[in-house]
Design a protein around this motif. Structure first.
Motif, PDB file in Angstrom:
ATOM      1  N   ARG A  52      11.808  -6.137  -3.636  1.00  0.00           N
ATOM      2  CA  ARG A  52      10.670  -7.047  -3.802  1.00  0.00           C
ATOM      3  C   ARG A  52      10.732  -7.737  -5.177  1.00  0.00           C
ATOM      4  NH1 ARG A  52       4.660  -6.923  -5.290  1.00  0.00           N
ATOM      5  NH2 ARG A  52       4.065  -8.876  -4.332  1.00  0.00           N
TER       6      ARG A  52
ATOM      7  N   ALA B 253       8.604  -7.492   5.320  1.00  0.00           N
ATOM      8  CA  ALA B 253       9.281  -8.796   5.320  1.00  0.00           C
ATOM      9  C   ALA B 253       8.519  -9.843   4.516  1.00  0.00           C
ATOM     10  CB  ALA B 253       9.477  -9.270   6.757  1.00  0.00           C
TER      11      ALA B 253
ATOM     12  N   LEU C 205       7.096  -3.584   9.993  1.00  0.00           N
ATOM     13  CA  LEU C 205       8.178  -4.507   9.633  1.00  0.00           C
ATOM     14  C   LEU C 205       7.617  -5.761   8.973  1.00  0.00           C
ATOM     15  CD1 LEU C 205      10.425  -3.989  12.768  1.00  0.00           C
ATOM     16  CD2 LEU C 205      10.503  -2.841  10.561  1.00  0.00           C
ATOM     17  N   ALA C 206       6.480  -6.256   9.485  1.00  0.00           N
ATOM     18  CA  ALA C 206       5.894  -7.476   8.921  1.00  0.00           C
ATOM     19  C   ALA C 206       5.464  -7.253   7.465  1.00  0.00           C
ATOM     20  CB  ALA C 206       4.692  -7.910   9.755  1.00  0.00           C
TER      21      ALA C 206
ATOM     22  N   PRO D 292      13.617  -6.289   2.742  1.00  0.00           N
ATOM     23  CA  PRO D 292      14.337  -6.198   4.009  1.00  0.00           C
ATOM     24  C   PRO D 292      14.297  -4.761   4.525  1.00  0.00           C
ATOM     25  CG  PRO D 292      15.817  -6.752   2.162  1.00  0.00           C
ATOM     26  CD  PRO D 292      14.494  -6.406   1.568  1.00  0.00           C
ATOM     27  N   ALA D 293      13.970  -4.564   5.790  1.00  0.00           N
ATOM     28  CA  ALA D 293      13.920  -3.197   6.334  1.00  0.00           C
ATOM     29  C   ALA D 293      15.307  -2.572   6.324  1.00  0.00           C
ATOM     30  CB  ALA D 293      13.342  -3.211   7.745  1.00  0.00           C
TER      31      ALA D 293
END
Ligand code: SAM
Length: 264
Positions: free
Chosen positions: A248, A136, A132-133, A141-142
Motif C-alpha cells: 500500500r 485492491a 478482495l475489494a 494486491p491479494a
C-alpha cells in the motif's frame, strides 16, 4: 449498442436468485445483479447490503430485511431459507441479495442447499467479495508474484464448537485476510504470533470499504489488538496480515481515490 439487459438470463417466476451485492459501491455490482434488481418481485437482503444498492430495485418490488441490526438477534438462518422457499412457491421472482459474494462467509451455501432440497430452481450470481475489494482499492494486491503464491481467507467468527488452527495458518506463510474478526483480534493475533508470524508483519484494516463510512488503518500484526481496542479498527472490517499489506505504501502513492457519487 447491445442492451445490457440482454446479457442476463431470464428471471422466471417461482425461482430464486442468490446474488452477491459486492462491498457497497453500486459500481461494483455485476450486470446480472443490476438486472435482477430491476426485475425481482421480492428482494430479501442482508444488513451489509447498502441502501444505495437497494435504490436500484424495481419500483413496487417488496424489500424484506433479513439481517442483524442494532444489536437485535439475527434472523434465524432456517427461517430465512423457509421464507425464500415460500416466496418462490407463491410464484415470485425472489432476489436473495447478500453483501460481497454469497458463497464467501455469507451462508449462501446453506441457502443453496435448502433450495436444492426443496426442489426450487435457483441461480447463483457471484459478487465482489469485500476481502478482495478492500485490499485492491487501497493498492494491496491479494497475490504478488515473488511475494506470495497463496492467500488465506479466514473468518474470525467460526461456527459454534469449531476452532480455527491459527498457528497452522501462520506457518503456511501465506497472507491472511480476515472477515468478521475485529472483536476476536487479541486471541487471533496471539495465536498467529505463537505460530511464528513476526510481530512486525505488515497489516491493513479497512472498515466499510467502498462506502461513505470507509476508513483505513495501516498496522502491524502486534499493533492490531490495541488499535481495535481504541476503536480505530471497527466492524465491519477486513483485516489483512502479511507482506502484501506493505505494498500500500508504494502502490497507493499515485492511486486515485476509489469511489463514485453513488457510493456516498
Ligand atoms: C457475514 S460476512 C459477509 C462477507 C461477504 N459475503 C463478502 O464476500 O464480502 C460479513 C463480514 O464481511 C466483511 N465486510 C463486508 N462488507 C464489508 C465492507 N464494505 N468493508 C469491510 N468489510 C466488509 C466484514 O468482515 C464483515 O464482518
Amino acid at each position: 449498442m447491445t442492451s445490457l439487459s440482454r446479457l442476463t438470463p431470464p428471471f422466471a417466476p417461482g425461482t430464486v436468485w442468490l446474488v452477491g451485492a459486492g462491498p457497497g459501491d453500486p459500481g461494483l455490482l455485476t450486470i446480472h445483479a443490476l438486472n435482477a434488481l430491476a426485475i425481482a418481485d421480492v428482494i430479501v437482503y442482508d444488513a451489509l447490503v447498502e441502501p444505495n444498492v437497494l435504490s436500484y430495485a424495481r419500483e413496487g418490488a417488496a424489500l424484506e430485511f433479513a439481517g442483524k441490526r442494532g444489536g437485535k438477534p439475527s434472523a434465524v438462518q432456517r427461517d430465512i431459507c423457509e421464507r425464500l422457499i415460500l416466496l418462490a412457491r407463491e410464484g415470485k421472482r425472489v432476489l436473495r441479495l447478500k453483501g460481497g459474494d454469497p458463497f464467501i462467509f455469507g451462508r449462501g451455501g446453506e441457502e443453496a442447499l435448502a433450495l436444492a432440497e426443496a426442489g426450487i430452481p435457483f441461480r447463483i450470481i457471484p459478487g465482489v467479495s469485500s476481502g478482495l475489494a478492500s485490499l485492491a482499492i487501497h493498492g494491496v494486491p491479494a497475490t504478488m508474484r515473488k511475494t506470495n503464491h497463496a492467500v488465506i481467507l479466514a473468518t474470525g467468527h467460526p461456527a459454534p464448537d469449531s476452532e480455527i488452527e491459527w498457528a497452522s495458518l501462520a506457518r503456511t506463510g501465506a497472507p491472511i485476510v480476515l472477515y468478521m474478526a475485529v472483536s476476536s483480534l487479541p486471541g487471533i493475533v496471539s495465536a498467529l504470533l505463537a505460530g511464528g508470524l513476526a510481530g512486525n508483519t505488515p497489516a491493513l484494516a479497512v472498515h466499510g470499504a467502498t462506502t461513505a463510512k470507509e476508513s483505513v488503518v495501516e498496522a502491524t500484526l502486534e499493533t492490531l489488538p490495541k488499535l481495535a481496542e481504541e476503536g480505530l479498527i471497527r466492524s465491519p472490517a477486513i483485516v489483512a496480515i502479511g507482506a502484501i499489506a506493505a505494498f500500500r505504501s508504494t502502490i497507493a502513492n499515485h492511486l486515485l481515490e476509489f469511489g463514485s457519487e453513488a457510493a456516498q
